[in-house]
Scaffold this motif. Sequence first.
Motif, PDB file in Angstrom:
ATOM      1  N   SER A  80       0.821  -1.216   0.236  1.00 22.86           N
ATOM      2  CA  SER A  80      -0.013   0.149   0.044  1.00 22.86           C
ATOM      3  C   SER A  80       0.843   1.344  -0.111  1.00 22.86           C
ATOM      4  CB  SER A  80      -0.950   0.113   1.308  1.00 22.86           C
ATOM      5  OG  SER A  80      -1.774   1.265   1.180  1.00 22.86           O
ATOM      6  N   ASN A  81       0.506   2.168  -0.781  1.00 26.52           N
ATOM      7  CA  ASN A  81       1.008   3.723  -0.733  1.00 26.52           C
ATOM      8  C   ASN A  81       0.058   4.623  -0.584  1.00 26.52           C
ATOM      9  OD1 ASN A  81       3.595   2.181  -1.625  1.00 26.52           O
ATOM     10  ND2 ASN A  81       3.485   3.053  -3.666  1.00 26.52           N
ATOM     11  N   GLY A  82      -0.559   4.570   0.427  1.00 29.65           N
ATOM     12  CA  GLY A  82      -1.558   5.310   0.996  1.00 29.65           C
ATOM     13  C   GLY A  82      -2.666   4.618   0.620  1.00 29.65           C
ATOM     14  N   THR A  83      -3.617   5.364  -0.614  1.00 28.73           N
ATOM     15  CA  THR A  83      -4.817   4.760  -0.736  1.00 28.73           C
ATOM     16  C   THR A  83      -4.600   3.727  -2.259  1.00 28.73           C
ATOM     17  OG1 THR A  83      -5.263   6.731  -2.107  1.00 28.73           O
ATOM     18  CG2 THR A  83      -6.291   6.528  -0.074  1.00 28.73           C
ATOM     19  N   LEU A  84      -3.427   3.801  -2.850  1.00 27.28           N
ATOM     20  CA  LEU A  84      -3.172   2.882  -3.900  1.00 27.28           C
ATOM     21  C   LEU A  84      -2.326   1.670  -3.307  1.00 27.28           C
ATOM     22  CD1 LEU A  84      -2.040   5.779  -6.207  1.00 27.28           C
ATOM     23  CD2 LEU A  84      -4.514   4.704  -6.113  1.00 27.28           C
ATOM     24  N   ARG A  85      -2.525   0.807  -4.324  1.00 30.94           N
ATOM     25  CA  ARG A  85      -1.796  -0.425  -4.143  1.00 30.94           C
ATOM     26  C   ARG A  85      -0.890  -0.835  -5.281  1.00 30.94           C
ATOM     27  NH1 ARG A  85      -1.761  -3.234   0.612  1.00 30.94           N
ATOM     28  NH2 ARG A  85      -3.633  -2.672   1.877  1.00 30.94           N
ATOM     29  N   ASN A  86       0.282  -1.122  -4.996  1.00 33.87           N
ATOM     30  CA  ASN A  86       1.268  -1.424  -5.982  1.00 33.87           C
ATOM     31  C   ASN A  86       1.694  -2.956  -5.601  1.00 33.87           C
ATOM     32  OD1 ASN A  86       1.847   1.036  -7.726  1.00 33.87           O
ATOM     33  ND2 ASN A  86       2.067   1.801  -5.797  1.00 33.87           N
ATOM     34  N   LEU A  87       2.368  -3.296  -6.904  1.00 32.24           N
ATOM     35  CA  LEU A  87       3.036  -4.850  -6.893  1.00 32.24           C
ATOM     36  C   LEU A  87       4.497  -4.371  -6.982  1.00 32.24           C
ATOM     37  CD1 LEU A  87       0.604  -6.407  -9.210  1.00 32.24           C
ATOM     38  CD2 LEU A  87       0.668  -6.908  -6.755  1.00 32.24           C
ATOM     39  N   TYR A  88       5.205  -4.789  -5.845  1.00 34.07           N
ATOM     40  CA  TYR A  88       6.801  -4.562  -6.122  1.00 34.07           C
ATOM     41  C   TYR A  88       7.160  -5.953  -6.469  1.00 34.07           C
ATOM     42  CZ  TYR A  88       6.446  -0.349  -2.957  1.00 34.07           C
ATOM     43  OH  TYR A  88       6.342   0.822  -2.495  1.00 34.07           O
ATOM     44  N   ILE A  89       8.172  -5.876  -7.418  1.00 34.89           N
ATOM     45  CA  ILE A  89       8.673  -6.703  -8.170  1.00 34.89           C
ATOM     46  C   ILE A  89      10.110  -6.890  -7.962  1.00 34.89           C
ATOM     47  CG2 ILE A  89       9.038  -7.508 -10.603  1.00 34.89           C
ATOM     48  CD1 ILE A  89       6.807  -5.952 -11.225  1.00 34.89           C
ATOM     49  N   TYR A  90      10.524  -7.986  -7.491  1.00 37.04           N
ATOM     50  CA  TYR A  90      11.843  -8.424  -7.110  1.00 37.04           C
ATOM     51  C   TYR A  90      12.675  -9.321  -8.065  1.00 37.04           C
ATOM     52  CZ  TYR A  90      10.374  -6.028  -2.719  1.00 37.04           C
ATOM     53  OH  TYR A  90       9.810  -5.116  -1.626  1.00 37.04           O
ATOM     54  N   THR A  91      14.051  -9.201  -8.460  1.00 32.68           N
ATOM     55  CA  THR A  91      14.431 -10.145  -9.327  1.00 32.68           C
ATOM     56  C   THR A  91      15.339 -11.020  -8.355  1.00 32.68           C
ATOM     57  OG1 THR A  91      16.336  -8.695 -10.076  1.00 32.68           O
ATOM     58  CG2 THR A  91      14.505  -8.813 -11.296  1.00 32.68           C
ATOM     59  N   ARG A  92      15.404 -10.778  -7.077  1.00 35.62           N
ATOM     60  CA  ARG A  92      16.374 -11.781  -6.263  1.00 35.62           C
ATOM     61  C   ARG A  92      15.379 -12.081  -4.772  1.00 35.62           C
ATOM     62  NH1 ARG A  92      16.368  -6.893  -6.215  1.00 35.62           N
ATOM     63  NH2 ARG A  92      16.648  -5.462  -4.495  1.00 35.62           N
ATOM     64  N   ASP A  93      16.004 -12.980  -4.310  1.00 34.08           N
ATOM     65  CA  ASP A  93      15.261 -13.415  -3.151  1.00 34.08           C
ATOM     66  C   ASP A  93      15.747 -12.736  -2.037  1.00 34.08           C
ATOM     67  OD1 ASP A  93      14.225 -15.996  -4.247  1.00 34.08           O
ATOM     68  OD2 ASP A  93      16.343 -16.938  -4.090  1.00 34.08           O
ATOM     69  N   LYS A  94      14.859 -12.794  -1.111  1.00 27.98           N
ATOM     70  CA  LYS A  94      15.029 -11.655  -0.075  1.00 27.98           C
ATOM     71  C   LYS A  94      16.545 -11.239   0.388  1.00 27.98           C
ATOM     72  CE  LYS A  94      11.048 -11.852   3.055  1.00 27.98           C
ATOM     73  NZ  LYS A  94      10.508 -10.785   3.477  1.00 27.98           N
ATOM     74  N   SER A  95      16.635  -9.828   0.180  1.00 24.28           N
ATOM     75  CA  SER A  95      17.924  -9.506   0.528  1.00 24.28           C
ATOM     76  C   SER A  95      18.017  -8.758   2.164  1.00 24.28           C
ATOM     77  CB  SER A  95      18.126  -8.116  -0.456  1.00 24.28           C
ATOM     78  OG  SER A  95      17.315  -7.137  -0.426  1.00 24.28           O
ATOM     79  N   GLY A  96      19.033  -7.694   2.278  1.00 23.10           N
ATOM     80  CA  GLY A  96      19.210  -7.368   3.629  1.00 23.10           C
ATOM     81  C   GLY A  96      18.040  -6.351   4.056  1.00 23.10           C
ATOM     82  N   PHE A  97      18.405  -5.499   4.763  1.00 25.84           N
ATOM     83  CA  PHE A  97      17.743  -4.452   5.379  1.00 25.84           C
ATOM     84  C   PHE A  97      16.917  -3.747   4.381  1.00 25.84           C
ATOM     85  CE2 PHE A  97      16.853  -0.241   7.731  1.00 25.84           C
ATOM     86  CZ  PHE A  97      15.971  -0.618   8.488  1.00 25.84           C
ATOM     87  N   PHE A  98      17.473  -3.159   3.479  1.00 27.96           N
ATOM     88  CA  PHE A  98      17.093  -2.398   2.495  1.00 27.96           C
ATOM     89  C   PHE A  98      16.748  -3.322   1.218  1.00 27.96           C
ATOM     90  CE2 PHE A  98      20.294   0.439   4.546  1.00 27.96           C
ATOM     91  CZ  PHE A  98      19.277   1.343   4.841  1.00 27.96           C
ATOM     92  N   ASP A  99      15.251  -3.592   1.436  1.00 25.27           N
ATOM     93  CA  ASP A  99      14.836  -4.669   0.596  1.00 25.27           C
ATOM     94  C   ASP A  99      14.095  -3.644  -0.866  1.00 25.27           C
ATOM     95  OD1 ASP A  99      14.189  -6.857  -0.828  1.00 25.27           O
ATOM     96  OD2 ASP A  99      12.369  -7.301   0.508  1.00 25.27           O
ATOM     97  N   VAL A 100      14.851  -3.364  -1.819  1.00 24.48           N
ATOM     98  CA  VAL A 100      14.451  -2.282  -2.628  1.00 24.48           C
ATOM     99  C   VAL A 100      13.879  -2.942  -4.043  1.00 24.48           C
ATOM    100  CG1 VAL A 100      14.987  -0.324  -4.319  1.00 24.48           C
ATOM    101  CG2 VAL A 100      16.000  -0.434  -1.991  1.00 24.48           C
TER     102      VAL A 100
END
Length: 188
Positions: A80-100
């Motif tokens: 959720s980004n406020g009232t909107l929903r987004n799909l965050y797409i990752y090309t790697r399995d879980k990374s560290g603290f900063f999961d961009v």
Amino acid sequence: MIQSDVQSNPGQHNIQETKSILLAFAENKLTGKFPDNIDDLDLMIAFSLAEKEIRVRNGTLAGGKHQVKFSDIRRVKCISNGTLRNLYIYTRDKSGFFDVPDMKVPVNELTLPILEAVLVRNTGKGIDFSTGDGFDQKTSEYILIRYMNASFFANEDGSITDDWHKIAYDQIRYYQSDINIAENAEGE
């Protein structure tokens, strides 16, 4: 003026007519060959401020700034980004603290089934709907209920041909919110 879902349906989801319209649109755009044709799709699926027009073409998700090959997608998370929903797409399995994320796309009736198909085919797992909005929704599962139908992953005769189709079908069917568009059209 078109109106949908103006009468409440006790015991049912509150957007049954609207969901039928969205599903009919998605099924028309994705064609009866979906999900087997995901690498062959060539269509515009969304707009966003960051990416402008977002397209799928030749097995790639491409926006104005980012591009991700379907075969590289390892995780997709509904956020959720406020009232909107987004799909965050990752090309790697879980990374560290900063999961961009590698890319963000808006949630809609096309992005959800396409990314669900890609992710289940790649990893055997579906989109992560576990994150809520921080207010009244503890999870994002209501998004799945509103936009997805297990029929996306079944053949026209109702059979299921591939193992990954069955995984996606069962994950969506679990929510018991499918709408049979043919039955709705006949009942009107």
